[in-house]
Write a protein that holds these residues in place. Structure first.
Motif, PDB file in Angstrom:
ATOM      1  N   SER A  50      -3.892  11.505   7.089  1.00 44.13           N
ATOM      2  CA  SER A  50      -3.400  11.080   8.401  1.00 44.13           C
ATOM      3  C   SER A  50      -1.937  10.650   8.341  1.00 44.13           C
ATOM      4  O   SER A  50      -1.163  10.920   9.269  1.00 44.13           O
ATOM      5  N   THR A  51      -1.534   9.995   7.251  1.00 46.06           N
ATOM      6  CA  THR A  51      -0.143   9.567   7.127  1.00 46.06           C
ATOM      7  C   THR A  51       0.784  10.779   7.052  1.00 46.06           C
ATOM      8  O   THR A  51       1.865  10.790   7.638  1.00 46.06           O
ATOM      9  N   LEU A  52       0.367  11.819   6.338  1.00 49.93           N
ATOM     10  CA  LEU A  52       1.160  13.050   6.284  1.00 49.93           C
ATOM     11  C   LEU A  52       1.301  13.656   7.675  1.00 49.93           C
ATOM     12  O   LEU A  52       2.411  14.012   8.102  1.00 49.93           O
ATOM     13  N   VAL A  53       0.194  13.761   8.392  1.00 53.54           N
ATOM     14  CA  VAL A  53       0.228  14.360   9.723  1.00 53.54           C
ATOM     15  C   VAL A  53       1.082  13.529  10.667  1.00 53.54           C
ATOM     16  O   VAL A  53       1.867  14.063  11.460  1.00 53.54           O
ATOM     17  N   ARG A  54       0.969  12.215  10.596  1.00 50.11           N
ATOM     18  CA  ARG A  54       1.766  11.351  11.464  1.00 50.11           C
ATOM     19  C   ARG A  54       3.263  11.473  11.139  1.00 50.11           C
ATOM     20  O   ARG A  54       4.102  11.358  12.030  1.00 50.11           O
ATOM     21  N   SER A  55       3.596  11.731   9.891  1.00 48.77           N
ATOM     22  CA  SER A  55       4.998  11.938   9.522  1.00 48.77           C
ATOM     23  C   SER A  55       5.513  13.244  10.109  1.00 48.77           C
ATOM     24  O   SER A  55       6.645  13.314  10.617  1.00 48.77           O
ATOM     25  N   ASP A  79      -5.994   9.140  -3.056  1.00 50.43           N
ATOM     26  CA  ASP A  79      -5.140   7.986  -3.335  1.00 50.43           C
ATOM     27  C   ASP A  79      -3.672   8.246  -2.980  1.00 50.43           C
ATOM     28  O   ASP A  79      -2.758   7.893  -3.727  1.00 50.43           O
ATOM     29  N   GLY A  80      -3.429   8.886  -1.842  1.00 47.87           N
ATOM     30  CA  GLY A  80      -2.066   9.079  -1.356  1.00 47.87           C
ATOM     31  C   GLY A  80      -1.326  10.257  -1.939  1.00 47.87           C
ATOM     32  O   GLY A  80      -0.141  10.455  -1.636  1.00 47.87           O
ATOM     33  N   LEU A  90       5.498  10.332  14.309  1.00 48.09           N
ATOM     34  CA  LEU A  90       4.939   9.014  14.601  1.00 48.09           C
ATOM     35  C   LEU A  90       5.227   8.013  13.496  1.00 48.09           C
ATOM     36  O   LEU A  90       5.133   6.807  13.706  1.00 48.09           O
ATOM     37  N   GLU A  91       5.523   8.507  12.299  1.00 51.21           N
ATOM     38  CA  GLU A  91       5.900   7.668  11.170  1.00 51.21           C
ATOM     39  C   GLU A  91       7.146   8.257  10.521  1.00 51.21           C
ATOM     40  O   GLU A  91       7.334   9.481  10.530  1.00 51.21           O
ATOM     41  N   GLN A  92       7.987   7.402   9.965  1.00 52.61           N
ATOM     42  CA  GLN A  92       9.176   7.865   9.249  1.00 52.61           C
ATOM     43  C   GLN A  92       8.960   7.647   7.758  1.00 52.61           C
ATOM     44  O   GLN A  92       8.743   6.514   7.320  1.00 52.61           O
ATOM     45  N   PRO A  93       8.966   8.712   6.956  1.00 54.03           N
ATOM     46  CA  PRO A  93       8.748   8.552   5.514  1.00 54.03           C
ATOM     47  C   PRO A  93       9.855   7.743   4.862  1.00 54.03           C
ATOM     48  O   PRO A  93      10.988   7.698   5.357  1.00 54.03           O
ATOM     49  N   ASP A  94       9.529   7.100   3.749  1.00 57.72           N
ATOM     50  CA  ASP A  94      10.520   6.310   3.017  1.00 57.72           C
ATOM     51  C   ASP A  94      11.475   7.205   2.233  1.00 57.72           C
ATOM     52  O   ASP A  94      12.655   6.894   2.088  1.00 57.72           O
ATOM     53  N   SER A  95      10.966   8.306   1.714  1.00 56.70           N
ATOM     54  CA  SER A  95      11.804   9.239   0.960  1.00 56.70           C
ATOM     55  C   SER A  95      11.144  10.607   0.963  1.00 56.70           C
ATOM     56  O   SER A  95      10.011  10.767   1.416  1.00 56.70           O
ATOM     57  N   ILE A 148       0.836  -1.193   0.000  1.00 50.40           N
ATOM     58  CA  ILE A 148       0.000   0.000   0.000  1.00 50.40           C
ATOM     59  C   ILE A 148       0.877   1.251   0.000  1.00 50.40           C
ATOM     60  O   ILE A 148       1.729   1.424   0.890  1.00 50.40           O
ATOM     61  N   ARG A 149       0.678   2.117  -0.981  1.00 50.42           N
ATOM     62  CA  ARG A 149       1.406   3.385  -1.052  1.00 50.42           C
ATOM     63  C   ARG A 149       0.534   4.460  -0.418  1.00 50.42           C
ATOM     64  O   ARG A 149      -0.369   5.012  -1.037  1.00 50.42           O
ATOM     65  N   ALA A 150       0.820   4.753   0.848  1.00 50.23           N
ATOM     66  CA  ALA A 150      -0.001   5.710   1.592  1.00 50.23           C
ATOM     67  C   ALA A 150       0.270   7.144   1.163  1.00 50.23           C
ATOM     68  O   ALA A 150      -0.637   7.986   1.151  1.00 50.23           O
ATOM     69  N   LEU A 151       1.530   7.465   0.831  1.00 49.23           N
ATOM     70  CA  LEU A 151       1.899   8.787   0.317  1.00 49.23           C
ATOM     71  C   LEU A 151       2.697   8.597  -0.966  1.00 49.23           C
ATOM     72  O   LEU A 151       3.637   7.806  -1.002  1.00 49.23           O
TER      73      LEU A 151
END
Length: 520
Positions: free
Chosen positions: A60-65, A232-233, A69-74, A33-36
């Motif tokens: 939510s994934t953006l805000v958590r980054s 869609d991310g 709370l989340e570490q982005p892949d790139s 799943i590509r969240a962002l």
């Protein structure tokens, strides 16, 4: 922004439109799943920036980054033009980023003042405890925010609106320069919502960057200087206030591409007898006119965004909450459950969305959790005692039937040691032991891996084929595509019903945002 730098309402500090936080090409994946997907977005001082999008769009994934709370892949995150790593929430706080989530993170037994000062340098070593129970800095911030309730009152006794103000005050004490508010008005009435929107506007007028996340497009259009829509991310559109309209936002959220439709093999059968009928049910501001019919052996989906009243309707049907008005009929007879026990007696079961908080006894065994509602089935005749051997034998059979993967200890092991998917299967199994005529499943796959998710839905479909009437509530609209019908709720009321080929993600979203099919 330091609390001592606040100015009284009516006096506006000069603000800067300079970018405070800039996100460039941010990506984040969870398995397949590509969240962002390469998100670019900027948040400016003195501006209210709205984020809109369907459930799972990437907000939510953006805000958590940003919150650590989340570490982005790139990709990169820049604060005041400097590329910055945010390894944890503490680092985010030190950078001046504050995040107020729907589940307000307050200590209920502490006073408002103590919660405001908690975690600040002035609150160290219990310095937030003063003789009068109110810290001077907390009093200063409260005055600037227009807080009119006593700060020495325990948070448990405050309203939802008052708790939001306490959370905002705490953010200001921490010298925040950006405040993100996640669905701040979802549980508020009209008057309280208006007051909170004014607070958000005042914060921006005083130089704070405000990130406003909401499904309520009217509020977004009224409050925000800019609005970014996610789909869609990725970012589908960013609009300035003059160009933002409800129509353009809905188009950016829903998109024009064809959404996958329901499998052709699932055809609604209106000839089946009606088991449950709900007519214009109301309860406070949470339910403002919910109506639906559920037929025998039917798999009915309920779609809706945050604050739409889906969970509240399920609780009313189950008997957890009493309704104010409207009617319900079960098997053609008036149905007005007075309690959960009454609901169970009428053969209604509810798998709650809050599995760990409301459905599980984590220290109890798998067997104990399976039969907590039906222990009498294992009572030794003519005695008040139960046969643990018989219960464990049947628990093992039920676990095998539901595909529960047990570790060492089998059904005797504490359920807290099982994975989320296996825990959910046990909760579903518990309700199956009551032989329900109607089974309500609220977010049945939340926190469950994709393999367990497919297995759970396979079981749900088998229940319906066997004649059980099932209602599924899910924020993941793709999961509702195989339902016989889908009822859509918004602002506590039923706003539409989808059948046949019209059951698509796009049409669910269209109804959630009250948008006609013509797009006019």
């Amino acid at each position: 922004m330091n609390a001592t730098e606040l100015v009284p309402p009516g006096q506006r500090r000069p603000t800067s439109a300079a970018t405070f936080v800039e996100v460039q090409a941010l990506t984040k994946t969870y398995g397949a799943i590509r969240a962002l997907k390469g998100v670019n977005i900027a948040f400016r001082r003195g501006e209210v920036h709205g984020l809109v999008g369907a459930n799972g769009a990437g907000k939510s994934t953006l805000v958590r980054s940003l919150a650590g709370l989340e570490q982005p892949d790139s990709g990169s995150i820049r604060i005041d033009g400097v590329e910055t790593q945010i390894p944890n929430p503490s680092a985010a706080t030190k950078l001046g980023l504050a995040f107020i989530h729907q589940e307000l993170n307050l200590v209920e037994t502490f006073t408002a003042s103590q919660n405001i000062m908690l975690g600040s340098h002035e609150g160290a070593a219990l310095a937030y405890r003063r003789i009068d129970g109110v810290h001077p800095t907390a009093r200063t911030v409260a005055t600037m925010l227009g807080i009119d309730f006593r700060l020495d009152r325990p948070v448990a006794r405050l309203t939802v609106h008052q708790k939001w103000l306490v959370s905002i005050a705490r953010a200001l004490v921490h010298d925040c320069r950006l405040i993100a508010m996640d669905e701040p008005t979802a549980s508020l009435g009209a008057e309280e919502s208006a007051r909170l929107l004014k607070v958000a506007r005042d914060l921006a007028d005083h130089g704070v960057a405000v990130l406003f996340i909401s499904h309520r497009l009217d509020e977004v259009l009224e409050l925000c200087d800019r609005v970014t829509a996610f789909r869609d991310g990725g970012v589908s559109a960013t609009m300035q206030r003059p160009e933002a309209t409800r129509r353009r936002l809905v188009e950016a959220i829903v998109g024009h591409e064809a959404a996958p439709s329901r499998p052709a093999s699932r055809v609604a059968n209106d000839d089946r007898p009606v088991v449950l009928e709900v007519s214009d049910v109301r309860r406070g501001r949470a339910l403002t006119g919910a109506t639906l019919q559920l037929r025998e052996g039917e798999l009915l989906g309920i779609a809706g965004l945050v604050g739409s009243g889906r969970t509240e309707l399920a609780r009313a049907i189950f008997g957890a909450d009493r309704i104010d008005s409207g009617t319900m009929r079960l098997f053609g007879r008036p149905y007005a459950p007075r309690s959960i026990t009454d609901g169970i007696r009428h053969r209604i079961g509810l798998v709650s969305e809050e599995r760990r908080a409301e459905a599980l006894f984590l220290d109890l065994s798998v067997t104990g959790n399976l039969y907590v509602n039906t222990w009498r089935k294992h009572r030794i005749r003519f005695t008040p005692f139960t046969s643990s051997r018989r219960a464990e034998r049947q628990a093992a059979e039920v676990s095998q039937e539901l595909g529960v993967v047990l570790r060492q200890g089998g059904v005797r092991q504490p359920i807290g040691g099982l994975s989320g998917g296996n825990q959910q299967k046990v909760v579903i199994g518990r309700w199956l032991q009551t032989e329900p005529a109607v089974l309500l499943l609220d977010e049945p796959t939340r926190g469950v891996d994709i393999g367990a998710r497919d297995e759970i839905y396979r079981r749900i479909r088998s229940f319906a084929r066997a004649g059980m009437s099932v209602i599924v509530i899910s924020s993941e609209f793709e999961e509702l595509l195989e339902c016989d019908r889908v009822v859509v709720m918004s602002a506590g009321a039923t706003v539409g019903e989808l059948t046949g080929a019209s059951i698509t993600v796009k049409d669910m979203l269209r109804l959630c945002y009250h948008w006609p099919e013509s797009g006019s």
